[in-house]
Design a protein around this motif. Sequence first.
Motif, PDB file in Angstrom:
ATOM      1  N   GLY A 688       0.887  -1.529  -0.073  1.00 51.62           N
ATOM      2  CA  GLY A 688       0.141  -0.050  -0.088  1.00 51.62           C
ATOM      3  C   GLY A 688       0.483   1.624  -0.038  1.00 51.62           C
ATOM      4  O   GLY A 688       0.519   2.246  -0.621  1.00 51.62           O
ATOM      5  N   THR A 689       1.724   1.871   0.759  1.00 51.61           N
ATOM      6  CA  THR A 689       3.186   2.749   0.908  1.00 51.61           C
ATOM      7  C   THR A 689       3.528   2.376  -0.940  1.00 51.61           C
ATOM      8  O   THR A 689       3.696   3.595  -1.304  1.00 51.61           O
ATOM      9  CB  THR A 689       4.062   2.224   1.711  1.00 51.61           C
ATOM     10  N   LEU A 690       4.130   1.299  -1.647  1.00 53.14           N
ATOM     11  CA  LEU A 690       4.966   1.807  -2.691  1.00 53.14           C
ATOM     12  C   LEU A 690       3.234   2.636  -3.261  1.00 53.14           C
ATOM     13  O   LEU A 690       4.020   3.448  -4.853  1.00 53.14           O
ATOM     14  CB  LEU A 690       4.763   0.811  -2.730  1.00 53.14           C
ATOM     15  N   TYR A 691       2.233   1.794  -3.399  1.00 53.65           N
ATOM     16  CA  TYR A 691       1.284   2.992  -4.637  1.00 53.65           C
ATOM     17  C   TYR A 691       0.399   4.460  -3.195  1.00 53.65           C
ATOM     18  O   TYR A 691      -0.518   4.615  -4.445  1.00 53.65           O
ATOM     19  CB  TYR A 691       0.671   1.347  -5.244  1.00 53.65           C
ATOM     20  N   HIS A 692       1.039   4.294  -2.392  1.00 53.70           N
ATOM     21  CA  HIS A 692       0.127   5.396  -1.787  1.00 53.70           C
ATOM     22  C   HIS A 692      -0.255   7.139  -2.962  1.00 53.70           C
ATOM     23  O   HIS A 692      -0.430   7.623  -2.326  1.00 53.70           O
ATOM     24  CB  HIS A 692       0.131   5.480  -0.371  1.00 53.70           C
ATOM     25  N   ASP A 693       1.608   6.919  -3.751  1.00 55.24           N
ATOM     26  CA  ASP A 693       1.321   8.802  -3.614  1.00 55.24           C
ATOM     27  C   ASP A 693       1.643   8.943  -5.577  1.00 55.24           C
ATOM     28  O   ASP A 693       1.912   9.725  -6.091  1.00 55.24           O
ATOM     29  CB  ASP A 693       2.536   9.240  -3.470  1.00 55.24           C
ATOM     30  N   ILE A 694       1.150   7.749  -6.205  1.00 59.46           N
ATOM     31  CA  ILE A 694       0.733   7.042  -6.744  1.00 59.46           C
ATOM     32  C   ILE A 694       0.404   8.293  -8.353  1.00 59.46           C
ATOM     33  O   ILE A 694       0.705   8.848  -9.396  1.00 59.46           O
ATOM     34  CB  ILE A 694       1.204   6.038  -8.338  1.00 59.46           C
ATOM     35  N   GLY A 695      -0.889   8.846  -7.562  1.00 62.96           N
ATOM     36  CA  GLY A 695      -1.231   9.982  -8.556  1.00 62.96           C
ATOM     37  C   GLY A 695      -0.419  11.543  -8.507  1.00 62.96           C
ATOM     38  O   GLY A 695      -0.478  12.142  -9.435  1.00 62.96           O
ATOM     39  N   LYS A 696       0.698  11.613  -7.990  1.00 57.10           N
ATOM     40  CA  LYS A 696       1.577  11.897  -8.323  1.00 57.10           C
ATOM     41  C   LYS A 696       1.825  12.235  -9.438  1.00 57.10           C
ATOM     42  O   LYS A 696       3.051  13.764 -10.292  1.00 57.10           O
ATOM     43  CB  LYS A 696       2.537  12.889  -7.545  1.00 57.10           C
ATOM     44  N   GLU A 734      -6.146  11.640  -8.556  1.00 57.44           N
ATOM     45  CA  GLU A 734      -5.660  11.091 -10.060  1.00 57.44           C
ATOM     46  C   GLU A 734      -4.907   9.429  -9.660  1.00 57.44           C
ATOM     47  O   GLU A 734      -5.379   8.288 -10.660  1.00 57.44           O
ATOM     48  CB  GLU A 734      -5.034  12.139 -10.115  1.00 57.44           C
ATOM     49  N   GLY A 735      -4.940   9.388  -8.444  1.00 55.44           N
ATOM     50  CA  GLY A 735      -4.349   7.988  -7.849  1.00 55.44           C
ATOM     51  C   GLY A 735      -4.956   6.742  -7.970  1.00 55.44           C
ATOM     52  O   GLY A 735      -5.156   6.409  -8.743  1.00 55.44           O
ATOM     53  N   LEU A 736      -6.337   7.191  -7.823  1.00 59.31           N
ATOM     54  CA  LEU A 736      -7.416   5.978  -7.563  1.00 59.31           C
ATOM     55  C   LEU A 736      -7.937   5.766  -8.588  1.00 59.31           C
ATOM     56  O   LEU A 736      -7.876   4.753  -9.342  1.00 59.31           O
ATOM     57  CB  LEU A 736      -9.030   7.345  -6.674  1.00 59.31           C
ATOM     58  N   VAL A 737      -7.021   7.257 -10.170  1.00 63.70           N
ATOM     59  CA  VAL A 737      -8.101   6.483 -11.754  1.00 63.70           C
ATOM     60  C   VAL A 737      -6.749   5.844 -11.855  1.00 63.70           C
ATOM     61  O   VAL A 737      -7.560   4.251 -12.153  1.00 63.70           O
ATOM     62  CB  VAL A 737      -8.225   7.240 -12.079  1.00 63.70           C
ATOM     63  N   ALA A 750      -7.230   1.012  -0.778  1.00 64.99           N
ATOM     64  CA  ALA A 750      -7.391   2.215   0.800  1.00 64.99           C
ATOM     65  C   ALA A 750      -6.219   3.114   0.928  1.00 64.99           C
ATOM     66  O   ALA A 750      -6.891   3.744   1.377  1.00 64.99           O
ATOM     67  CB  ALA A 750      -8.052   1.544   0.819  1.00 64.99           C
ATOM     68  N   PHE A 751      -5.250   2.540   0.587  1.00 65.88           N
ATOM     69  CA  PHE A 751      -4.384   3.853   0.862  1.00 65.88           C
ATOM     70  C   PHE A 751      -3.556   4.758   0.498  1.00 65.88           C
ATOM     71  O   PHE A 751      -3.281   6.228   1.195  1.00 65.88           O
ATOM     72  CB  PHE A 751      -2.697   2.582   0.748  1.00 65.88           C
ATOM     73  N   ILE A 752      -4.432   4.989  -0.724  1.00 63.16           N
ATOM     74  CA  ILE A 752      -4.009   6.072  -1.904  1.00 63.16           C
ATOM     75  C   ILE A 752      -4.991   8.189  -1.007  1.00 63.16           C
ATOM     76  O   ILE A 752      -4.580   8.855  -0.974  1.00 63.16           O
ATOM     77  CB  ILE A 752      -5.019   6.390  -3.292  1.00 63.16           C
ATOM     78  N   PRO A 753      -6.159   7.264  -0.038  1.00 59.82           N
ATOM     79  CA  PRO A 753      -6.782   8.471   0.008  1.00 59.82           C
ATOM     80  C   PRO A 753      -6.504   8.597   1.686  1.00 59.82           C
ATOM     81  O   PRO A 753      -6.729   9.965   2.410  1.00 59.82           O
ATOM     82  CB  PRO A 753      -8.517   8.345  -0.137  1.00 59.82           C
ATOM     83  N   GLU A 754      -6.669   7.497   2.331  1.00 59.40           N
ATOM     84  CA  GLU A 754      -7.117   7.359   3.764  1.00 59.40           C
ATOM     85  C   GLU A 754      -5.548   7.574   4.501  1.00 59.40           C
ATOM     86  O   GLU A 754      -5.340   8.055   5.138  1.00 59.40           O
ATOM     87  CB  GLU A 754      -7.155   5.970   4.165  1.00 59.40           C
ATOM     88  N   ARG A 795      -5.745   0.169  10.744  1.00 57.08           N
ATOM     89  CA  ARG A 795      -4.493   0.184  11.512  1.00 57.08           C
ATOM     90  C   ARG A 795      -3.604   0.635  10.342  1.00 57.08           C
ATOM     91  O   ARG A 795      -2.457   1.393  10.331  1.00 57.08           O
ATOM     92  CB  ARG A 795      -3.935  -0.716  12.628  1.00 57.08           C
ATOM     93  N   GLU A 796      -3.594  -0.033   9.144  1.00 58.15           N
ATOM     94  CA  GLU A 796      -2.568   0.360   8.558  1.00 58.15           C
ATOM     95  C   GLU A 796      -2.378   1.400   7.665  1.00 58.15           C
ATOM     96  O   GLU A 796      -1.422   1.778   7.673  1.00 58.15           O
ATOM     97  CB  GLU A 796      -2.838  -1.635   7.419  1.00 58.15           C
ATOM     98  N   THR A 797      -3.400   1.526   6.523  1.00 56.97           N
ATOM     99  CA  THR A 797      -3.422   2.750   6.355  1.00 56.97           C
ATOM    100  C   THR A 797      -2.693   4.574   7.612  1.00 56.97           C
ATOM    101  O   THR A 797      -2.528   5.278   7.146  1.00 56.97           O
ATOM    102  CB  THR A 797      -5.268   3.002   5.969  1.00 56.97           C
TER     103      THR A 797
END
Length: 894
Positions: A688-696, A734-737, A750-754, A795-797
């Motif tokens: 989840g952390t590896l994908y949390h900022d893909i929207g950038k 954009e990350g969710l898209v 869930a990691f992207i917005p949370e 707890r993870e997010t």
Amino acid sequence: MKIKQFLQFLTQQLTNWRRQYKGLRRKGKLMRSPKSKTHRRELLRTILKNIILFFSKTNDKSERRKQERALQSKIKSVKTKSSIYVVCLDWLHEQRSLVILAIALVSLTGVIGHKLYNQTQLQVGNPAPQTITAPYTASIEDQKKTESQRQAISQTSLQVLMVDARMNQQIKENLQQLLDNGNEIRAVAGAFPFFDPIVLSISTQRYLRSCPELEWQTLLLAVENTKNQHKKGTGQTAASSAPNKERQPRTIPTPQKTKPVDFSQNTDFTQAVAELESYRVTTSEKNLSLLIAQISQTRQRYTQATAKLLQLETITPEAVYEESLLLDLSDVEWETTQMGIHQSAERILTQGIPEGLPKNILQNAVSLQLQSFVPESAESLAKNLLLAVLKPNLQRDEEQTKENAQKASAGVPPVMVKVRYGEVIVKKGVQITAWNFEVLEHYQLIRREVKWLELLKLAGVVAIAIGIFVWVERHVNYELRQRDRLLVLLLTLSVPGLITMGLPYTTWSALGLLLGSFYGPTLGLTVVGLLLPILAISLDISKAALLAGAGGAILGSYIAQRLRSREELALLGVAIALTQGSIYLVVKILIGQAFGSTWYIVLREAGLFALSGLGWSVVALGLSPYLEKVFDLVTPIRLAELSNPNRPLLKRLATETPGTFQHTLFVATLAEAAAKQLGCNVELVRAGTLYHDIGKMHDPLGFIENQMGGPNKHDTEIKDPWKSAEIIKKHVTEGLVMARKHLLPTAIQAFIPEHQGTMLIAYFHHQAQQMAQSDPSLTVDDADFRYDGPIPQSRETGIVMLADSCEAALRSLQASAKSLGEKRSLKDVSTEQALTMLNNILRAKWQDNQLVDSGLTREEMSKIAQIFVDVWQQFHHKRIAYPKLKASSVARNS
């Protein structure tokens, strides 16, 4: 006026027609298909009909009012029906958990209790409720008589026998052992004949070797007397020719003085004396003496061989060498005898010796075989040898015998009984026999019913099992969604479903492997443990098969989630197969069914259970990726695959936004360490952390870590904090898209917005406030500068949110440390300062209510801060201070 009314009516109709057209269009009925033409015709016909009605005479005001009232009532009824439909759907959506449980109860009860649907009211052994007669004449098969005749034929069918190769080998080894014993005894006795048969006949040599000692001494005395008589006739000549009497050699030893015995009637004795006298005449006394010495030595060896033969007879259970035939045969005869014995044994074993063969028949067969291969003098010895080792070597060929029995049974025609019209099948109150039941079944007079009471009992047991499962589910860390419950139900139904179709090798291994891999050992073991007793009491299935399958499922459930690769899961499938086969075999041994004539059937079944376990494990491995996609599951293996840096999104992130990628790696390191210490899902946190900022990636230069020291576009180009905040917030949407486009699991999405929650974008919010102070016309709404959320729901997010916030602070702290100078960086930036700063950040997140739904506690905040500081220190540990070299020394070294 009439035209105006017509236009109003036409407008209403057009509106109605447009609604109908849109409805039909949504339903797909106006597409180019054969049916669409009829729908278009109906639409045109309706339009024309309404126009004609308007212009017709009957189209007066009252008629139009009737039509309008009918139309309004129809609309109201449609609205009422649609509203009821929507309410029902809303209720079903809200109560979907109960709906899934009800479906589970009904489906499990229906599949497991399938035999209770079509039960007969009339049973064999019960009294008939009324007198029942035949409704028409018919010929009905008497299945009992037919079956008894077929069984009798199958039992009397010819049994197929086959040669037991192991028994043949054992017989040959035993025979060779006996022959080796004979060779050893004959070697002690020495070669035979021991002298030239022309001088001493074979019979004489046999007599001289084996005659009693008294007879031998008498024979020597007779030879000596014959010598003395010969000397008297030629005594004077001999005396004068002998110059020295003392030098004359003594040719024959003087026998001991014994009482003379007359053996003149013994033919062998007389012949032996004669042949020795004849040999004396043809040769010298010296050669005769040597011959007698050789005979004495041979007699000694013969005595030793006889003693050994007697010793062998006492040791072996069957005295095959009880006679002296073994030693009486010549060497040539013994070699011929051995070859003949081997050939006879080979022929007899090839023909086969069945169990229960009378002994005299075997003896006759052996005698007939030996006549062609063995000398006549050795037949009795060879017969004893063969009869001592020959045993039945034919065993029953079960498969062929069974096949013959089936063919013979199939050839028996059915026994048909003619039942005439009106004939009484069974009288009222009389017990129904098996034949009565067959007749009633033929006429379809058996009343069938559903055993509702039994079904209710079974439903009660299933309901208790479902209740236990729900209780366990609520006490485990994994929260099941409705789709998860549906998947558990489908996997559970596969086990009794295949059993009801008559396949005992059901999906136990796949059930355990998939449930353990998807939901952990607790839920997997719970399902297997609850399903096992229900099937044991409800279905007619072998308990050994049930225990074997459940054992494999338990092993798969317990171990599957610990594995991190498909290869390890494949090896687990092999272990499950061996477990199922072993449990089946052990259970059969314990209940005593693995012994006797059916042992090979038990071994075959154990092998089939092992193969079924392996086969269903392979099926589970093949289905696993598809189930993960369809039911949106994340397993440790799938998370490991998603964390692969060669995934398309991660490769783009590293290439297009290198600063963000480095930030992501450090956040992942911090979050992993905290998740491990707090007992969270480390693999999920990593992925989840590896994908949390893909929207950038939608605007890399809009984020400072990707500007690489270049100009900040927010200060040089945009100069509007509201627009800047929109760009920053857009990396979430954009990350969710991107995540949905690449079909990332919901747990990863869930990691992207949370990870941002509803936090305030403080930098641009502060800029906006400053601009509002200088320009009163501007108003600052906090919602414009807050992320849309939601706040962390796990707890993870929550850990990733804290790691993301603290990473920037730790990076700025390190940058400030470097600005202090190389000597002061690690001394001035102390652990206490870093810990204090992180605690302030975490406290701010807690006070901002960002973690109220995450499940993290206030006490865990300080632990997380300490973990982050420890990881940061490991990344920025103190290095060795290398001495500075002078320029001259550097030049000299280079």
